[in-house]
Design a protein around this motif. Structure first.
Motif, PDB file in Angstrom:
ATOM      1  N   PRO A 144      50.535  64.308  40.598  1.00  0.00           N
ATOM      2  CA  PRO A 144      50.265  65.560  41.335  1.00  0.00           C
ATOM      3  C   PRO A 144      50.337  66.793  40.446  1.00  0.00           C
ATOM      4  CG  PRO A 144      51.738  64.172  42.575  1.00  0.00           C
ATOM      5  CD  PRO A 144      51.585  63.524  41.242  1.00  0.00           C
TER       6      PRO A 144
ATOM      7  N   MET B  80      47.296  67.019  38.302  1.00  0.00           N
ATOM      8  CA  MET B  80      46.093  67.474  39.013  1.00  0.00           C
ATOM      9  C   MET B  80      46.168  68.956  39.317  1.00  0.00           C
ATOM     10  SD  MET B  80      44.925  64.291  41.344  1.00  0.00           S
ATOM     11  CE  MET B  80      43.340  64.995  41.751  1.00  0.00           C
ATOM     12  N   ARG B  81      47.360  69.467  39.615  1.00  0.00           N
ATOM     13  CA  ARG B  81      47.482  70.919  39.821  1.00  0.00           C
ATOM     14  C   ARG B  81      47.159  71.659  38.536  1.00  0.00           C
ATOM     15  NH1 ARG B  81      52.130  69.582  42.699  1.00  0.00           N
ATOM     16  NH2 ARG B  81      53.535  70.377  41.114  1.00  0.00           N
TER      17      ARG B  81
ATOM     18  N   TYR C 133      43.330  71.681  37.844  1.00  0.00           N
ATOM     19  CA  TYR C 133      42.531  72.674  38.550  1.00  0.00           C
ATOM     20  C   TYR C 133      42.885  74.086  38.139  1.00  0.00           C
ATOM     21  CZ  TYR C 133      40.808  68.960  41.424  1.00  0.00           C
ATOM     22  OH  TYR C 133      40.214  67.820  41.835  1.00  0.00           O
TER      23      TYR C 133
ATOM     24  N   GLN D 263      48.977  68.333  49.703  1.00  0.00           N
ATOM     25  CA  GLN D 263      48.014  68.050  48.642  1.00  0.00           C
ATOM     26  C   GLN D 263      47.148  66.841  48.975  1.00  0.00           C
ATOM     27  OE1 GLN D 263      49.170  68.781  44.661  1.00  0.00           O
ATOM     28  NE2 GLN D 263      49.275  70.837  45.503  1.00  0.00           N
TER      29      GLN D 263
ATOM     30  N   TYR E  24      43.279  67.357  48.624  1.00  0.00           N
ATOM     31  CA  TYR E  24      42.457  66.601  47.679  1.00  0.00           C
ATOM     32  C   TYR E  24      41.312  65.884  48.372  1.00  0.00           C
ATOM     33  CZ  TYR E  24      45.554  67.583  43.840  1.00  0.00           C
ATOM     34  OH  TYR E  24      46.269  68.227  42.880  1.00  0.00           O
TER      35      TYR E  24
ATOM     36  N   VAL F 239      38.826  68.686  48.362  1.00  0.00           N
ATOM     37  CA  VAL F 239      38.407  69.067  47.007  1.00  0.00           C
ATOM     38  C   VAL F 239      37.500  67.987  46.407  1.00  0.00           C
ATOM     39  CG1 VAL F 239      39.206  69.452  44.658  1.00  0.00           C
ATOM     40  CG2 VAL F 239      40.392  70.529  46.540  1.00  0.00           C
ATOM     41  N   ILE F 240      37.947  66.720  46.467  1.00  0.00           N
ATOM     42  CA  ILE F 240      37.181  65.650  45.821  1.00  0.00           C
ATOM     43  C   ILE F 240      35.879  65.407  46.576  1.00  0.00           C
ATOM     44  CG2 ILE F 240      37.233  63.224  45.138  1.00  0.00           C
ATOM     45  CD1 ILE F 240      40.216  63.516  44.702  1.00  0.00           C
TER      46      ILE F 240
ATOM     47  N   TYR G 130      39.669  58.751  45.698  1.00  0.00           N
ATOM     48  CA  TYR G 130      40.636  59.445  46.539  1.00  0.00           C
ATOM     49  C   TYR G 130      41.766  58.511  46.943  1.00  0.00           C
ATOM     50  CZ  TYR G 130      42.666  61.823  50.504  1.00  0.00           C
ATOM     51  OH  TYR G 130      43.552  62.392  51.369  1.00  0.00           O
TER      52      TYR G 130
ATOM     53  N   THR H 258      44.279  58.014  44.064  1.00  0.00           N
ATOM     54  CA  THR H 258      45.045  59.244  43.847  1.00  0.00           C
ATOM     55  C   THR H 258      46.103  59.420  44.921  1.00  0.00           C
ATOM     56  OG1 THR H 258      42.996  60.195  43.018  1.00  0.00           O
ATOM     57  CG2 THR H 258      44.800  61.709  43.414  1.00  0.00           C
TER      58      THR H 258
END
Lengths: 140, 128
Positions: A51, A54-55, A58, B68, B72, B75-76, B113, B116
């Motif tokens: 996580p 990924m933060r 971006y 998140q 996500y 976003v994805i 996804y 993740t």
């Protein structure tokens, strides 16, 4: 509720924003890739969980990893390179987003008197968040 | 609006299928991300400059794995769907395969996804 009229052909706002939406979308892919590679080079493989990675990918800002256990956040990435990268991510992201908001609104309102007013409001919101974001980046 | 006919809620029964679902998710996700990014910039400003409790609470919520995981998805999906739109814009003759291209998009999206979020949930649960 009226449908929007088909945009004019040629060099105008609709064409420019159509092109900008595509280019900034691709640009955000590239910037995310730069963020991920940069994180790996600075030791994310051993020190950072997914996580957090990924933060960072971006938006590589120290504010993004406050809750993560990283030894020294300011060591590798409080420099001009990452600040420029973040300003680019911010500019592309916010402009892409507010242009999308404009397109969604105009899809449902169509050509009307309120269009000018709403464009003004969206422009001011875009400028407000852009300036605020740049301030946060440069002050962190 | 269908040339002056009143449609109302009947419009929801439009059988658009995969491409329409992609369009709806692209739109809803895009608007959700505009609202999220705007609030996140504002809360970061409040947290950084004023030490506000509200800003810190919002940012802590935004960093939680539950938030998140939802973010996500948007976003994805938005990123993959945007890439598909760009590719179809560059090669308009492939527009006749639009339905198939949304299936291809889900085939890429689900493992990307799913993996993740699986890792994020396992991390989030073990961190408690």
């Amino acid at each position: 509720m009226r449908t929007r009229t088909a945009p004019q052909r040629g060099f105008n706002l609709d064409y420019l924003m159509w092109l900008f939406t595509r280019l900034s979308g691709l640009g955000l892919f590239v910037l995310a890739l730069i963020g991920a590679v940069g994180a790996m080079l600075l030791g994310a493989r051993e020190q950072v969980d997914l996580p957090t990675l990924m933060r960072w990918t971006y938006f590589p800002n120290p504010n993004h990893v406050v809750n993560s256990s990283i030894p020294d956040v300011t060591l590798g990435w409080a420099n001009a390179f990452w600040q420029i990268m973040m300003i680019l991510v911010l500019f592309f992201g916010v402009t892409h987003g507010f242009n999308g908001l404009r397109m969604v609104i105009e899809d449902y309102l169509g050509q009307s008197v309120s269009q000018v007013l709403l464009r003004g409001v969206i422009f001011l919101l875009w400028l407000f968040f852009l300036v605020m974001g740049v301030f946060v980046i440069l002050a962190s | 609006m269908a040339f002056g006919k009143k449609i109302g809620l009947q419009g929801l029964r439009y059988q658009g299928g995969g491409p329409m679902l992609a369009w709806v998710l692209h739109r809803i996700g895009g608007l959700a991300m505009v609202i999220f990014v705007g609030m996140h910039i504002a809360s970061s400003f409040l947290m950084q400059q004023l030490g506000s409790d509200l800003g810190t609470a919002l940012n802590t919520f935004y960093e939680s794995w539950q938030f998140q995981a939802v973010l996500y998805f948007f976003v994805i999906f938005h990123a993959l769907n945007g890439l598909r739109i760009i590719l179809l814009d560059l090669r308009p003759q492939f527009l006749k395969f639009q339905r198939e291209s949304t299936w291809l998009q889900w085939i890429i999206f689900i493992p990307l996804y799913g993996l993740t979020v699986f890792i994020m949930i396992m991390n989030g649960l073990s961190a408690k």
